[in-house]
Design an enzyme around this catalytic site. Structure first.
Site, PDB file in Angstrom:
ATOM      1  N   SER A 393      40.492  40.431  43.887  1.00 29.13           N
ATOM      2  CA  SER A 393      41.755  40.559  43.156  1.00 29.13           C
ATOM      3  C   SER A 393      42.274  41.996  43.164  1.00 29.13           C
ATOM      4  O   SER A 393      42.507  42.573  44.222  1.00 29.13           O
ATOM      5  CB  SER A 393      41.556  40.045  41.724  1.00 29.13           C
ATOM      6  N   ASP A 678      42.285  33.542  44.547  1.00 26.44           N
ATOM      7  CA  ASP A 678      41.564  34.699  44.019  1.00 26.44           C
ATOM      8  C   ASP A 678      40.074  34.374  43.832  1.00 26.44           C
ATOM      9  O   ASP A 678      39.721  33.361  43.236  1.00 26.44           O
ATOM     10  CB  ASP A 678      42.204  35.059  42.672  1.00 26.44           C
TER      11      ASP A 678
END
Length: 859
Positions: A393, A678
């Site tokens: 991320s 993610d």
């Protein structure tokens, strides 16, 4: 004694004996849960499988006012692209079919038959129960009758008879890496040359069941009726005995409803024919007249080709580019380690420990913090001891911007930080200006025109492009090969996970690694060149090459926190998922009553019963568990099969309840698309990517930038490793430390040198509020006020959803993380020293072992 026996064998027998020995050794490794390093060729026979659906007993349908109208659907996707089904027996609780279905299966793949009992309905058929059966349970040459108990309480059962025999077809060669199997791929290119008695409105449909292209349609006007000249191409699995179906249709207009013209159309079937692809000669173009009906003939030219070389790398070894990097990087690390530990001599290449630095997720907070942590390592002159740099991320945003400079780790990081500071502290209002939105639209249209799948994560990537650069950034991930070509920087590994649209990331997530050289799944041992990401693959072959997308589109995948479903959002807010949803999900139960076979064959999957949750379940799961914004991408593993012994590879956990690993027909190679999101949806730090045995990491510097659960990534990683028998230190943290963590923790297993040493840094303002530098107290009020801030409060400027910081907030967060590294120099050096000693001990033991072996052979 063994050597003496071998010495008496004739010369031509030695290679055969060696092959047998290596094969047995390979089999032994599989049984111990490891995996072969690369692909190999194997020869396996075909089998003929007969499945006779006999009867069902005491079946209760969905409709309480009448008895069930039952039929059974059979799916064996490794042998047939289309399902089969019995006839419907109406109004019977004890239907009897006695229908037999025949399949030819390949002995190299995991063949799983799904038997689904259905209740016929006017609108939508109801699935009553599904039996998932491993054909590997059957013994060739023997008839096996099984009574599958669907509901013991009501004595519901399904009775099926199986017969398996070895086929007369000669065995064939396949390619496998011990997890995936590649079957021969056949392609057919052709052209509809002309047609007789074709009229305007006629539609020719060409289809190959199970092929990549599925179906193509040719509609033409009167002027095209005689000379169509329309090309087509199909790619299919040769072992499925594919055939080209040609269907001629005509569309009639039966009304004049201008408001709903589609309702006025009626399709008339004029004729059809089928051509087995096996009947076509290889490498030779032939012309055929295909009679579709008494009055309609189509003339076609076709050419069949067989694909040989794979465009996908099948294996678990590191990529050639990464191996080449490691050879160069070891020299850099050895020199830096000598200076950091004040060694007398420079360590040999085999003695150099592999160090990985990991950054967690956390949006702009993680990006800013990671810059501060790396700045601390640079100030300690330790960046050159790092081999791998990996993130999830927000940390990937930091890494990807750093690697725009091919020599970033040897330059003052303050230069890169100043550019990021300007971006983070600037207003994001212009990101949504008319000019910028027009630019986004043009970019997405161009992306779709190039053949890429376009979704919300791509729009998010364009937003991030502006947030990070305030301008167009043409960089691509493959450009970063220049950043590691001399071993001058750590090797970057970006993390994403492949998920399912209606399954929690905690229940199923496959880690996908993105590097400058390759992108792929180490779980499956399947990798493609980074330049080919976004291209279309089938059965390991490149079908349509697409232009490599800009890195901003990958950033949109790596940081796609918005892809959370409602159940996951609720779980993060309340600490638990929406509990009543669990009562609506499918119920999966092991119904295996032949446990003795399980002990004889560790690669066999137990028979499972799936009781569908029903229409209400589907409705609520679609609402609460679907990921409407997941990054849909072409699946480069599509068309590959699971190897018959894949359950013995440790990355798979088929023994774990209802985990998807126990259902190979539902695993990624059988899916059309990937859904990449993610990595934080699984573990909010990329531990699984650096814990792969091929990377042989000794020390992990873990930087955690979440403030709610400072040790959660370690606990989740420990669980992940236990399930897969991966060495990882025991994570024991006191209750006091869980509530009030310190700056740094060191975890290691002194008794197991195979276990990596983990140095973990929670995001805390511990001693920084009192010290402006290690050992230097804050004295003035200004110095104290600069450090007087709390990270995890409700109105914190460092909230994950906040993308804009005040300059002072940025500086404070950056300096905090830099200080936490500087203040724990001893912990880091201690871990490096322990790893170096382990490596030297390992090299010494290996040298002594080889010496004794050499002396024994000489004797």
């Amino acid at each position: 004694m063994f050597r003496a026996a071998v010495s008496r064998l004739p010369g031509r027998a030695l290679p055969a004996l060696a092959a047998v020995f290596l094969w047995k050794k390979e089999k032994g490794r599989e049984r111990r849960g490891t995996r072969p390093r690369s692909w190999r060729k194997e020869i396996h026979p075909y089998y003929n499988l007969s499945v006779t659906v006999l009867r069902a007993q005491n079946i209760h349908g969905v409709d309480v006012l009448s008895e069930a109208d039952c039929y059974v659907q059979l799916q064996l996707p490794t042998a047939s692209p289309l399902p089969n089904r019995t006839k419907v027996i109406y109004n019977s609780s004890d239907p009897e079919w006695n229908e037999t279905f025949h399949y030819r299966i390949h002995g190299a793949v995991k063949n799983i038959l799904e038997l689904t009992l259905c209740d016929r309905d006017l609108m939508l058929d109801d699935k009553l129960a599904s039996v998932v059966f491993d054909v590997g349970n059957l013994k060739p040459g023997k008839t096996t009758r099984r009574v599958f108990k669907l509901n013991p309480k009501d004595k519901e059962a399904l009775e099926v008879e199986f017969y398996l025999e070895e086929s007369e077809d000669p065995p064939t060669e396949i390619i496998t890496n011990g997890v995936l199997v590649v079957h021969p791929c056949v392609s057919v290119e052709g052209r509809i040359k002309k047609g007789e008695n074709l009229e305007k409105g006629n539609l020719v449909k060409l289809s190959v069941p199970g092929s990549y292209e599925k179906q193509t349609c040719v509609s033409f006007t009167q002027s095209q009726a005689q000379e169509l000249g329309t090309p087509f191409v199909f790619h299919a699995d040769r072992d499925m005995n594919p055939h080209i179906d040609v269907c001629l249709q005509k569309t009639l207009h039966v009304g004049q409803d201008d408001l709903a013209p589609e309702l006025d159309k009626k399709t008339l079937h004029l004729g059809n024919c089928s051509v087995p692809i096996s009947s076509l000669p290889s490498g030779q173009e032939i012309e055929m007249n295909l009679p579709l009906s008494k009055n309609h003939i189509i003339n076609m030219k076709m050419k069949k080709e067989s694909s040989q070389e794979l465009d996908l790398r099948l294996g678990f070894e590191l990529s050639y580019g990464e191996k080449e990097f490691l050879e160069k990087r070891k020299k850099v690390v050895a020199q830096s380690l000598t200076e950091a530990l004040d060694l007398i001599t420079v360590p040999n290449a085999d003695e150099v420990p592999v160090v990985a630095v990991l950054g967690s997720g956390g949006g702009t907070r993680a990006m800013t913090s990671f810059y501060g942590s790396l700045l601390g390592l640079q100030d300690l002159q330790l960046l050159d001891i790092v081999t791998y740099l990996s993130g999830v991320s927000g940390s990937t945003w930091c890494i990807s911007t750093l690697y725009e400079d091919p020599n970033w780790s040897h330059e003052d990081l303050q230069h890169s930080i100043s550019k990021v500071r300007k971006s983070v502290t600037s207003s994001k209002a212009l990101a949504f200006s008319a000019e910028r939105i027009r630019y986004w639209s043009q970019e997405l249209v161009a992306l779709e025109r190039d053949g890429h799948k376009v979704n919300f994560s791509d729009l998010w990537g364009l937003m991030l492009e502006y947030f990070l650069h305030q301008k167009d950034n043409p960089a691509k991930l493959s450009d970063q090969q220049e950043c590691v070509c001399r071993g001058q920087n750590p090797y970057p590994i970006y993390a994403g996970v492949n998920v399912r649209l209606n399954i929690s990331g905690g229940d199923f997530a496959e880690w996908c690694e993105f590097t400058p050289h390759e992108i792929g799944f180490r779980k499956y041992g399947a990798f493609i060149r980074t330049e080919d990401f976004g291209s279309e693959f089938f059965m390991g072959h490149l079908i349509h090459r697409r232009k490599e997308p800009k890195i901003c589109y990958l950033q949109g995948v790596w940081g796609s926190a918005f892809a959370a479903n409602l159940d996951e959002i609720w779980s993060r807010a309340s600490g638990t998922g929406i509990r009543w949803l669990s009562s609506l999900t499918d119920v999966i139960r092991v119904i295996d009553d032949c446990r003795r076979l399980h002990f004889r064959d560790p690669f066999r999957l137990q028979t499972r019963l799936v009781m569908p949750g029903g229409i209400v379940s589907d409705l609520f799961n679609d609402v609460f568990k679907s990921r409407f914004t997941a990054g849909e991408r072409y699946n480069f593993t599509r068309g590959l099969y699971l190897y018959k012994h894949y359950v013995g590879v440790r990355e798979f956990v088929p023994w774990k309840g209802n985990h998807l690993d126990a259902f190979p027909n539902l695993l990624t190679p059988m899916e059309e698309n990937l859904y990449l999101v993610d990595g934080g949806f699984s573990i909010n730090s990329p531990f699984p990517l650096v814990l792969q045995p091929e990377r042989d990491v000794d020390v992990i510097l873990s930087f955690n930038y979440s403030w709610n659960a400072p040790f959660e990534v370690l606990h989740l990683t420990a669980k992940y490793c236990r399930e897969r028998d991966i060495p990882f230190p025991n994570i024991t943290v006191s209750e006091e430390d869980e509530k009030q963590p310190k700056e740094c923790y060191l975890f290691m297993d002194a008794d197991n040198p195979r276990t990596p040493i983990v140095v973990h840094f929670p995001l805390v303002n511990d001693t920084f509020c009192a010290y402006k530098a290690p050992g230097v107290l804050r004295e003035t009020e200004e110095e104290k006020s600069n450090a007087d801030f709390v990270l995890g409060v409700k109105d914190s400027p460092y909230r994950t959803k906040n993308f804009t910081y005040e300059p002072n907030d940025f500086d404070q967060l950056l300096e905090l993380n830099r200080y936490n590294v500087l203040n724990n120099q001893k912990q880091i050096l201690s871990a490096l020293k322990a790893a170096l000693d382990r490596r030297k001990s390992k090299v010494t033991k290996s040298w002594m072992k080889n010496k004794k072996k050499h002396e024994a052979l000489s004797f």
